[in-house]
Motif scaffolding. Structure first.
Motif, PDB file in Angstrom:
ATOM      1  N   VAL A  80      12.613 -24.140  -1.766  1.00  0.00           N
ATOM      2  CA  VAL A  80      12.486 -23.518  -3.115  1.00  0.00           C
ATOM      3  C   VAL A  80      11.254 -22.908  -3.001  1.00  0.00           C
ATOM      4  CG1 VAL A  80      12.516 -23.968  -5.472  1.00  0.00           C
ATOM      5  CG2 VAL A  80      14.081 -25.208  -3.943  1.00  0.00           C
ATOM      6  N   ARG A  81      10.144 -23.624  -2.619  1.00  0.00           N
ATOM      7  CA  ARG A  81       8.657 -22.919  -2.687  1.00  0.00           C
ATOM      8  C   ARG A  81       8.787 -21.562  -1.959  1.00  0.00           C
ATOM      9  NH1 ARG A  81       7.052 -28.331  -2.574  1.00  0.00           N
ATOM     10  NH2 ARG A  81       6.991 -28.197  -0.260  1.00  0.00           N
ATOM     11  N   SER A  82       9.272 -21.672  -0.986  1.00  0.00           N
ATOM     12  CA  SER A  82       9.186 -20.385   0.203  1.00  0.00           C
ATOM     13  C   SER A  82      10.094 -19.460  -0.634  1.00  0.00           C
ATOM     14  CB  SER A  82      10.311 -20.879   1.339  1.00  0.00           C
ATOM     15  OG  SER A  82      10.350 -19.643   2.186  1.00  0.00           O
ATOM     16  N   LEU A  83      11.271 -19.662  -1.322  1.00  0.00           N
ATOM     17  CA  LEU A  83      12.068 -18.582  -2.155  1.00  0.00           C
ATOM     18  C   LEU A  83      11.414 -18.255  -3.151  1.00  0.00           C
ATOM     19  CD1 LEU A  83      15.611 -20.442  -2.212  1.00  0.00           C
ATOM     20  CD2 LEU A  83      15.008 -18.200  -0.956  1.00  0.00           C
ATOM     21  N   GLN A  84      10.506 -19.055  -3.796  1.00  0.00           N
ATOM     22  CA  GLN A  84       9.583 -18.546  -4.968  1.00  0.00           C
ATOM     23  C   GLN A  84       8.492 -17.690  -4.332  1.00  0.00           C
ATOM     24  OE1 GLN A  84       7.361 -21.936  -6.836  1.00  0.00           O
ATOM     25  NE2 GLN A  84       7.257 -20.563  -8.759  1.00  0.00           N
ATOM     26  N   ARG A  85       7.752 -18.109  -3.417  1.00  0.00           N
ATOM     27  CA  ARG A  85       6.907 -16.850  -2.912  1.00  0.00           C
ATOM     28  C   ARG A  85       7.330 -15.656  -2.481  1.00  0.00           C
ATOM     29  NH1 ARG A  85       5.112 -21.943  -0.257  1.00  0.00           N
ATOM     30  NH2 ARG A  85       6.325 -21.368   1.567  1.00  0.00           N
ATOM     31  N   GLY A  86       8.787 -15.723  -1.868  1.00  0.00           N
ATOM     32  CA  GLY A  86       9.418 -14.433  -1.430  1.00  0.00           C
ATOM     33  C   GLY A  86       9.657 -13.583  -2.736  1.00  0.00           C
ATOM     34  N   ILE A 113      17.971 -16.725 -11.548  1.00  0.00           N
ATOM     35  CA  ILE A 113      18.754 -17.852 -10.528  1.00  0.00           C
ATOM     36  C   ILE A 113      17.257 -18.443 -10.103  1.00  0.00           C
ATOM     37  CG2 ILE A 113      19.779 -18.060  -8.487  1.00  0.00           C
ATOM     38  CD1 ILE A 113      21.355 -15.500  -9.237  1.00  0.00           C
ATOM     39  N   MET A 114      16.303 -17.884  -9.828  1.00  0.00           N
ATOM     40  CA  MET A 114      15.131 -18.526  -9.127  1.00  0.00           C
ATOM     41  C   MET A 114      14.554 -19.446 -10.258  1.00  0.00           C
ATOM     42  SD  MET A 114      13.422 -18.608  -6.353  1.00  0.00           S
ATOM     43  CE  MET A 114      12.567 -20.270  -6.653  1.00  0.00           C
ATOM     44  N   ASP A 115      14.434 -19.070 -11.607  1.00  0.00           N
ATOM     45  CA  ASP A 115      14.329 -19.958 -12.670  1.00  0.00           C
ATOM     46  C   ASP A 115      15.099 -21.241 -12.952  1.00  0.00           C
ATOM     47  OD1 ASP A 115      12.264 -18.046 -13.233  1.00  0.00           O
ATOM     48  OD2 ASP A 115      13.241 -17.269 -14.936  1.00  0.00           O
ATOM     49  N   LYS A 116      16.490 -21.101 -12.582  1.00  0.00           N
ATOM     50  CA  LYS A 116      17.135 -22.138 -12.696  1.00  0.00           C
ATOM     51  C   LYS A 116      16.892 -23.179 -11.427  1.00  0.00           C
ATOM     52  CE  LYS A 116      21.332 -24.168 -13.703  1.00  0.00           C
ATOM     53  NZ  LYS A 116      21.027 -25.743 -13.363  1.00  0.00           N
ATOM     54  N   LEU A 117      16.639 -22.431 -10.211  1.00  0.00           N
ATOM     55  CA  LEU A 117      16.647 -23.238  -9.153  1.00  0.00           C
ATOM     56  C   LEU A 117      15.334 -23.993  -9.397  1.00  0.00           C
ATOM     57  CD1 LEU A 117      17.591 -23.883  -6.373  1.00  0.00           C
ATOM     58  CD2 LEU A 117      16.159 -21.861  -5.391  1.00  0.00           C
ATOM     59  N   LEU A 118      14.049 -23.588  -9.703  1.00  0.00           N
ATOM     60  CA  LEU A 118      13.030 -24.309 -10.090  1.00  0.00           C
ATOM     61  C   LEU A 118      12.954 -25.512 -11.080  1.00  0.00           C
ATOM     62  CD1 LEU A 118      10.397 -21.242 -10.355  1.00  0.00           C
ATOM     63  CD2 LEU A 118      10.488 -23.111  -8.572  1.00  0.00           C
ATOM     64  N   ALA A 119      13.558 -25.083 -12.337  1.00  0.00           N
ATOM     65  CA  ALA A 119      14.042 -26.237 -13.010  1.00  0.00           C
ATOM     66  C   ALA A 119      14.801 -27.400 -12.408  1.00  0.00           C
ATOM     67  CB  ALA A 119      14.917 -25.727 -14.281  1.00  0.00           C
ATOM     68  N   ASP A 120      15.922 -26.880 -11.556  1.00  0.00           N
ATOM     69  CA  ASP A 120      16.859 -28.005 -11.131  1.00  0.00           C
ATOM     70  C   ASP A 120      15.727 -28.617  -9.922  1.00  0.00           C
ATOM     71  OD1 ASP A 120      18.804 -27.198 -12.398  1.00  0.00           O
ATOM     72  OD2 ASP A 120      19.845 -26.156 -10.748  1.00  0.00           O
ATOM     73  N   SER A 121      14.901 -28.104  -9.059  1.00  0.00           N
ATOM     74  CA  SER A 121      14.178 -29.038  -8.321  1.00  0.00           C
ATOM     75  C   SER A 121      13.141 -29.761  -8.900  1.00  0.00           C
ATOM     76  CB  SER A 121      13.189 -27.884  -7.253  1.00  0.00           C
ATOM     77  OG  SER A 121      12.375 -27.196  -8.106  1.00  0.00           O
TER      78      SER A 121
END
Length: 125
Positions: A80-86, A113-121
Motif C-alpha cells: 500500500v505504501r508503495s502504491l501511495q508513493r507511485g 481508490i487510493m484513499d479507500k485503500l489507505l483507510a482500509d489499511s
C-alpha cells in the motif's frame, strides 16, 4: 453483535470495548443462564436468527479465510505504501505537465481508490 452483548454485560464494570480477541469467543460456551440450560452462545444464535436472519449464513463469507490467514499484514502495508508513493509521483508529474489528459484521467479515476485503500489499511492495522 458479540461485542455489543459483551459491552452491555460489562457496562457497569468498565467502559465500552472496541474489539475482542478471537480466543474470547470460547467463553460464549462457558457462560450459562441462571438455570444452566442455555449458554450465551445459544442465546446469541437465537437472537441473531430472530432479529438478524440475514446474518445466519455468514459462514459462506469465510471461504477465503484460510488464504487470508497466510497473508502478512506487513507485506500488504508495504504494498500500500508503495502504491501511495507511485500515485504521489504521478501527481507531481501531472503538476509539471498539467495538460496531459491521460494523467488527469488516471488521477481522477484512481485517487479515490487510493484513499479507500489507505483507510482500509489503517482499519486493518
Amino acid at each position: 453483535i458479540v461485542l455489543a452483548f459483551g459491552n452491555y454485560m460489562n457496562s457497569s464494570k468498565r467502559g465500552a470495548a472496541y474489539g475482542f480477541r478471537l480466543q474470547s469467543l470460547d467463553a460464549l460456551l462457558e457462560m450459562k443462564s441462571t438455570d444452566r440450560k442455555q449458554t450465551l452462545l445459544h442465546y446469541l444464535v437465537k437472537v441473531i436468527a430472530e432479529k438478524y436472519p440475514e446474518l445466519t449464513g455468514f459462514h459462506s463469507d469465510l471461504h477465503f479465510l484460510d488464504k487470508a490467514g497466510s497473508v502478512s499484514l506487513d507485506s500488504v502495508l508495504a504494498d500500500v505504501r508503495s502504491l501511495q508513493r507511485g500515485l504521489e509521483l504521478t501527481q507531481r508529474e501531472f503538476v509539471r505537465q498539467d495538460d496531459c489528459v491521460v494523467l488527469k484521467e488516471f488521477l481522477r479515476a484512481n485517487s479515490p481508490i487510493m484513499d479507500k485503500l489507505l483507510a482500509d489499511s489503517k482499519t486493518a492495522q
